[in-house]
Write an enzyme that holds these catalytic residues in place. Structure first.
Site, PDB file in Angstrom:
ATOM      1  N   TYR A 138     -14.305   1.094  -1.395  1.00 52.87           N
ATOM      2  CA  TYR A 138     -15.145   2.254  -1.688  1.00 52.87           C
ATOM      3  C   TYR A 138     -14.294   3.467  -1.323  1.00 52.87           C
ATOM      4  O   TYR A 138     -13.983   3.687  -0.154  1.00 52.87           O
ATOM      5  CB  TYR A 138     -16.423   2.193  -0.848  1.00 52.87           C
ATOM      6  CG  TYR A 138     -17.337   3.380  -1.062  1.00 52.87           C
ATOM      7  CD1 TYR A 138     -18.466   3.275  -1.867  1.00 52.87           C
ATOM      8  CD2 TYR A 138     -17.062   4.607  -0.469  1.00 52.87           C
ATOM      9  CE1 TYR A 138     -19.294   4.374  -2.076  1.00 52.87           C
ATOM     10  CE2 TYR A 138     -17.874   5.702  -0.676  1.00 52.87           C
ATOM     11  CZ  TYR A 138     -18.993   5.579  -1.479  1.00 52.87           C
ATOM     12  OH  TYR A 138     -19.804   6.656  -1.691  1.00 52.87           O
ATOM     13  N   THR A 139     -13.872   4.248  -2.337  1.00 52.08           N
ATOM     14  CA  THR A 139     -12.888   5.308  -2.077  1.00 52.08           C
ATOM     15  C   THR A 139     -13.429   6.730  -2.303  1.00 52.08           C
ATOM     16  O   THR A 139     -12.645   7.685  -2.289  1.00 52.08           O
ATOM     17  CB  THR A 139     -11.640   5.111  -2.975  1.00 52.08           C
ATOM     18  OG1 THR A 139     -12.060   5.063  -4.342  1.00 52.08           O
ATOM     19  CG2 THR A 139     -10.896   3.835  -2.627  1.00 52.08           C
ATOM     20  N   TRP A 161      -2.794   9.438  -0.139  1.00 52.68           N
ATOM     21  CA  TRP A 161      -2.625  10.348  -1.289  1.00 52.68           C
ATOM     22  C   TRP A 161      -2.170   9.577  -2.534  1.00 52.68           C
ATOM     23  O   TRP A 161      -1.135   9.889  -3.138  1.00 52.68           O
ATOM     24  CB  TRP A 161      -1.606  11.434  -0.956  1.00 52.68           C
ATOM     25  CG  TRP A 161      -1.981  12.357   0.160  1.00 52.68           C
ATOM     26  CD1 TRP A 161      -2.884  12.154   1.153  1.00 52.68           C
ATOM     27  CD2 TRP A 161      -1.438  13.671   0.395  1.00 52.68           C
ATOM     28  NE1 TRP A 161      -2.942  13.242   1.994  1.00 52.68           N
ATOM     29  CE2 TRP A 161      -2.068  14.185   1.554  1.00 52.68           C
ATOM     30  CE3 TRP A 161      -0.483  14.455  -0.237  1.00 52.68           C
ATOM     31  CZ2 TRP A 161      -1.772  15.447   2.082  1.00 52.68           C
ATOM     32  CZ3 TRP A 161      -0.182  15.702   0.287  1.00 52.68           C
ATOM     33  CH2 TRP A 161      -0.827  16.192   1.428  1.00 52.68           C
ATOM     34  N   LEU A 192     -18.053  -7.164  -4.254  1.00 53.09           N
ATOM     35  CA  LEU A 192     -17.753  -7.388  -2.831  1.00 53.09           C
ATOM     36  C   LEU A 192     -18.943  -7.123  -1.909  1.00 53.09           C
ATOM     37  O   LEU A 192     -18.848  -7.326  -0.706  1.00 53.09           O
ATOM     38  CB  LEU A 192     -16.550  -6.538  -2.411  1.00 53.09           C
ATOM     39  CG  LEU A 192     -15.203  -7.023  -2.962  1.00 53.09           C
ATOM     40  CD1 LEU A 192     -14.067  -6.175  -2.427  1.00 53.09           C
ATOM     41  CD2 LEU A 192     -14.946  -8.488  -2.633  1.00 53.09           C
ATOM     42  N   ASP A 249      -4.489   6.642   5.815  1.00 52.07           N
ATOM     43  CA  ASP A 249      -4.156   7.667   6.816  1.00 52.07           C
ATOM     44  C   ASP A 249      -5.430   8.232   7.469  1.00 52.07           C
ATOM     45  O   ASP A 249      -5.372   8.783   8.564  1.00 52.07           O
ATOM     46  CB  ASP A 249      -3.385   8.803   6.136  1.00 52.07           C
ATOM     47  CG  ASP A 249      -4.086   9.328   4.895  1.00 52.07           C
ATOM     48  OD1 ASP A 249      -4.590   8.501   4.100  1.00 52.07           O
ATOM     49  OD2 ASP A 249      -4.159  10.555   4.698  1.00 52.07           O
ATOM     50  N   GLN A 304      -6.664   1.938  -9.101  1.00 49.01           N
ATOM     51  CA  GLN A 304      -5.301   2.485  -9.263  1.00 49.01           C
ATOM     52  C   GLN A 304      -4.246   1.472  -8.818  1.00 49.01           C
ATOM     53  O   GLN A 304      -3.308   1.163  -9.546  1.00 49.01           O
ATOM     54  CB  GLN A 304      -5.127   3.736  -8.384  1.00 49.01           C
ATOM     55  CG  GLN A 304      -5.928   4.937  -8.762  1.00 49.01           C
ATOM     56  CD  GLN A 304      -5.357   6.157  -8.050  1.00 49.01           C
ATOM     57  OE1 GLN A 304      -4.404   6.775  -8.523  1.00 49.01           O
ATOM     58  NE2 GLN A 304      -5.937   6.513  -6.918  1.00 49.01           N
ATOM     59  N   VAL A 305      -4.404   0.976  -7.602  1.00 51.99           N
ATOM     60  CA  VAL A 305      -3.410   0.050  -7.052  1.00 51.99           C
ATOM     61  C   VAL A 305      -3.573  -1.331  -7.685  1.00 51.99           C
ATOM     62  O   VAL A 305      -2.595  -1.988  -8.050  1.00 51.99           O
ATOM     63  CB  VAL A 305      -3.523  -0.017  -5.510  1.00 51.99           C
ATOM     64  CG1 VAL A 305      -2.588  -1.082  -4.947  1.00 51.99           C
ATOM     65  CG2 VAL A 305      -3.200   1.340  -4.894  1.00 51.99           C
ATOM     66  N   TYR A 362     -15.721   7.599   5.569  1.00 49.92           N
ATOM     67  CA  TYR A 362     -14.758   6.737   4.866  1.00 49.92           C
ATOM     68  C   TYR A 362     -13.716   6.194   5.854  1.00 49.92           C
ATOM     69  O   TYR A 362     -13.442   4.995   5.891  1.00 49.92           O
ATOM     70  CB  TYR A 362     -14.087   7.534   3.748  1.00 49.92           C
ATOM     71  CG  TYR A 362     -12.884   6.873   3.123  1.00 49.92           C
ATOM     72  CD1 TYR A 362     -13.015   5.815   2.231  1.00 49.92           C
ATOM     73  CD2 TYR A 362     -11.592   7.328   3.418  1.00 49.92           C
ATOM     74  CE1 TYR A 362     -11.901   5.215   1.659  1.00 49.92           C
ATOM     75  CE2 TYR A 362     -10.479   6.736   2.839  1.00 49.92           C
ATOM     76  CZ  TYR A 362     -10.637   5.683   1.968  1.00 49.92           C
ATOM     77  OH  TYR A 362      -9.524   5.101   1.406  1.00 49.92           O
TER      78      TYR A 362
HETATM   79  N1  LIG Z   1      -6.879   6.719  -3.395  1.00 57.98           N
HETATM   80  C1  LIG Z   1      -6.270   7.161  -2.309  1.00 57.98           C
HETATM   81  O1  LIG Z   1      -5.821   8.321  -2.245  1.00 57.98           O
HETATM   82  C2  LIG Z   1      -6.078   6.243  -1.117  1.00 57.98           C
HETATM   83  C3  LIG Z   1      -5.510   6.796   0.048  1.00 57.98           C
HETATM   84  C4  LIG Z   1      -5.308   5.940   1.142  1.00 57.98           C
HETATM   85  C5  LIG Z   1      -5.663   4.617   1.053  1.00 57.98           C
HETATM   86  N2  LIG Z   1      -6.219   4.128  -0.082  1.00 57.98           N
HETATM   87  C6  LIG Z   1      -6.604   2.704  -0.112  1.00 57.98           C
HETATM   88  O2  LIG Z   1      -5.813   2.048  -1.082  1.00 57.98           O
HETATM   89  C7  LIG Z   1      -6.573   0.988  -1.664  1.00 57.98           C
HETATM   90  C8  LIG Z   1      -6.557   1.126  -3.178  1.00 57.98           C
HETATM   91  O3  LIG Z   1      -7.124   2.396  -3.513  1.00 57.98           O
HETATM   92  P1  LIG Z   1      -7.213   2.909  -5.019  1.00 57.98           P
HETATM   93  O4  LIG Z   1      -6.809   4.334  -5.022  1.00 57.98           O
HETATM   94  O5  LIG Z   1      -6.548   1.945  -5.922  1.00 57.98           O
HETATM   95  O6  LIG Z   1      -8.798   2.851  -5.214  1.00 57.98           O
HETATM   96  P2  LIG Z   1      -9.636   2.939  -6.557  1.00 57.98           P
HETATM   97  O7  LIG Z   1      -8.785   3.386  -7.693  1.00 57.98           O
HETATM   98  O8  LIG Z   1     -10.890   3.674  -6.224  1.00 57.98           O
HETATM   99  O9  LIG Z   1      -9.983   1.415  -6.835  1.00 57.98           O
HETATM  100  C9  LIG Z   1     -10.858   0.706  -6.011  1.00 57.98           C
HETATM  101  C10 LIG Z   1     -11.453  -0.410  -6.829  1.00 57.98           C
HETATM  102  O10 LIG Z   1     -12.407  -1.060  -6.008  1.00 57.98           O
HETATM  103  C11 LIG Z   1     -13.489  -1.417  -6.834  1.00 57.98           C
HETATM  104  N3  LIG Z   1     -14.741  -1.595  -6.112  1.00 57.98           N
HETATM  105  C12 LIG Z   1     -15.500  -0.650  -5.498  1.00 57.98           C
HETATM  106  N4  LIG Z   1     -16.633  -1.215  -5.018  1.00 57.98           N
HETATM  107  C13 LIG Z   1     -16.562  -2.530  -5.337  1.00 57.98           C
HETATM  108  C14 LIG Z   1     -17.423  -3.628  -5.131  1.00 57.98           C
HETATM  109  N5  LIG Z   1     -18.614  -3.504  -4.516  1.00 57.98           N
HETATM  110  N6  LIG Z   1     -17.043  -4.846  -5.588  1.00 57.98           N
HETATM  111  C15 LIG Z   1     -15.874  -5.005  -6.234  1.00 57.98           C
HETATM  112  N7  LIG Z   1     -15.014  -3.999  -6.480  1.00 57.98           N
HETATM  113  C16 LIG Z   1     -15.356  -2.776  -6.032  1.00 57.98           C
HETATM  114  C17 LIG Z   1     -13.632  -0.257  -7.806  1.00 57.98           C
HETATM  115  O11 LIG Z   1     -14.330  -0.710  -8.927  1.00 57.98           O
HETATM  116  P3  LIG Z   1     -14.974   0.320  -9.976  1.00 57.98           P
HETATM  117  O12 LIG Z   1     -13.802   0.800 -10.771  1.00 57.98           O
HETATM  118  O13 LIG Z   1     -15.925  -0.531 -10.740  1.00 57.98           O
HETATM  119  O14 LIG Z   1     -15.636   1.385  -9.161  1.00 57.98           O
HETATM  120  C18 LIG Z   1     -12.183   0.094  -8.088  1.00 57.98           C
HETATM  121  O15 LIG Z   1     -11.698  -0.569  -9.227  1.00 57.98           O
HETATM  122  C19 LIG Z   1      -7.960   1.061  -1.025  1.00 57.98           C
HETATM  123  O16 LIG Z   1      -8.033   0.169   0.032  1.00 57.98           O
HETATM  124  C20 LIG Z   1      -8.039   2.487  -0.516  1.00 57.98           C
HETATM  125  O17 LIG Z   1      -8.941   2.589   0.577  1.00 57.98           O
HETATM  126  C21 LIG Z   1      -6.414   4.906  -1.187  1.00 57.98           C
END
Ligand SMILES: NC(=O)c1ccc[n+]([C@@H]2O[C@H](COP(=O)([O-])OP(=O)(O)OC[C@H]3O[C@@H](n4cnc5c(N)ncnc54)[C@H](OP(=O)(O)O)[C@@H]3O)[C@@H](O)[C@H]2O)c1
Length: 301
Positions: free
Chosen positions: A65-66, A155, A41, A106, A16-17, A130
């Site tokens: 890993y989300t 969120w 990774l 958070d 997403q980000v 997580y």
């Molecule tokens: N989503 C939320 O609500 C939320 C809330 C608070 C903080 N965050 C943080 O914000 C950041 C961005 O989150 P997001 O929502 O954009 O997450 P996301 O949409 O789940 O994207 C995470 C990306 O990481 C990739 N990934 C997972 N395992 C991997 C691996 N072994 N090697 C390489 N790439 C890998 C995934 O690839 P695949 O597409 O192939 O699985 C996915 O494209 C993260 O640090 C997350 O912890 C998110």
């Protein structure tokens, strides 16, 4: 630091980000964007090799890993991606003299702080796997001793990727009643706001951290919502956009105790963002304004 000639490595470019960062980092330099297929990774030597070849001045790690509930039974994988990989990125960044921008959550907090939003200095205390894996990532980055910015957000939703908004849109088309948790509060934060803010602050970073800028910062939209309030707004806007397609007639508030999940979630996910907005002279919009702006694009996907 980031000028037209800067070498930038973006990981997690399909998330997403990460997807939004492709757009916002582009004007700052030459971006090498990797998804899981380009850089897994979990593969330590692949990370080190790529970084030593590319020698980026800025690394933006949007991979994580989300899967919060699955993490309860996949702790090893969650820690490999959320703690071990950031540790390696941070060690290599320190050796190169590069900045590392990383995202956290958070969920590093227990969520039991009464009323007020969490400050960066508040004690952490994750209540699920997580959250523990993300906290371990933060600690490993700090321990590596290089220049770094850790942005704790919450969120996350947007037009690209799976998220709460898309789930509610789907459920509102399928069901007459939605029961949504009303006693967990935070602020929905769009992937585009996170990516825009990241580029704004990256443009302000010096070649090295001479000003003591490194550290943890909170990044969340302004205002507060419960999941119930957020879902109610989504259904309302969906009804306005496609009245025929919406089956949902009512959104009911329920306590989290009525919606058990494998991972516990914090009740209070509010983050105080004063440190970020003051240090980088930024303004964070209200979550409602950001949502209203983005909703047509999310619906169009
Ligand atoms: N989503 C939320 O609500 C939320 C809330 C608070 C903080 N965050 C943080 O914000 C950041 C961005 O989150 P997001 O929502 O954009 O997450 P996301 O949409 O789940 O994207 C995470 C990306 O990481 C990739 N990934 C997972 N395992 C991997 C691996 N072994 N090697 C390489 N790439 C890998 C995934 O690839 P695949 O597409 O192939 O699985 C996915 O494209 C993260 O640090 C997350 O912890 C998110």
């Amino acid at each position: 630091m980031a000028g037209s000639g800067a070498r930038i490595l973006l990981t997690g470019a399909n998330g997403q980000v990460g997807h939004e960062l492709l757009r916002t980092l582009a004007p700052l330099g030459e971006v090498t964007a990797t998804g899981r297929d380009g850089l897994d990774l979990r593969d330590e030597s692949a990370i080190r090799t790529l970084l030593r070849q590319l020698r980026p001045q800025l690394i933006v790690n949007a991979a994580a890993y989300t899967a919060v509930d699955k993490a309860e039974s996949q702790a090893e994988l969650a820690f490999a991606v959320n703690a071990r990989a950031p540790a390696i990125l941070a060690q290599e960044a320190a050796a190169l003299g590069a900045w590392l921008i990383h995202y956290s959550t958070d969920y590093v907090f227990a969520g039991d702080k009464p009323q007020a939003a969490y400050l960066e200095t508040d004690p952490t205390g994750p209540i699920n796997v997580y959250g523990r894996s993300k906290l371990a990532g933060e600690e490993a980055i700090a321990a590596a001793g290089g220049a770094h910015i850790i942005l704790r957000t919450s969120w996350v939703y947007g037009a690209h990727g799976a998220n709460f908004v898309k789930t509610i849109i789907r459920l509102a088309r399928e069901r007459e009643t939605l029961s949504i948790v009303a006693d967990q509060i935070g602020a929905p934060t769009s992937s585009s706001l996170i990516a825009d803010t990241t580029a704004q602050l990256a443009a302000q970073l010096g070649a090295a951290d001479t000003g003591g800028t490194s550290g943890v910062y909170h990044l969340q939209s302004a205002g507060t919502a419960s999941w119930y309030e957020f879902a109610s707004l989504i259904v309302d806007r969906l009804r306005g956009a496609e009245p025929q397609a919406v089956r949902c007639r009512e959104v009911l508030p329920i306590p989290a105790s009525a919606y058990p999940t494998p991972a516990r979630r914090p009740a209070n996910s509010r983050l105080d963002c004063g440190k970020l907005t003051q240090r980088f002279s930024l303004r964070l919009p209200h979550w409602r304004d950001d949502f209203e702006r983005l909703f047509p694009a999310i619906l169009g996907k």
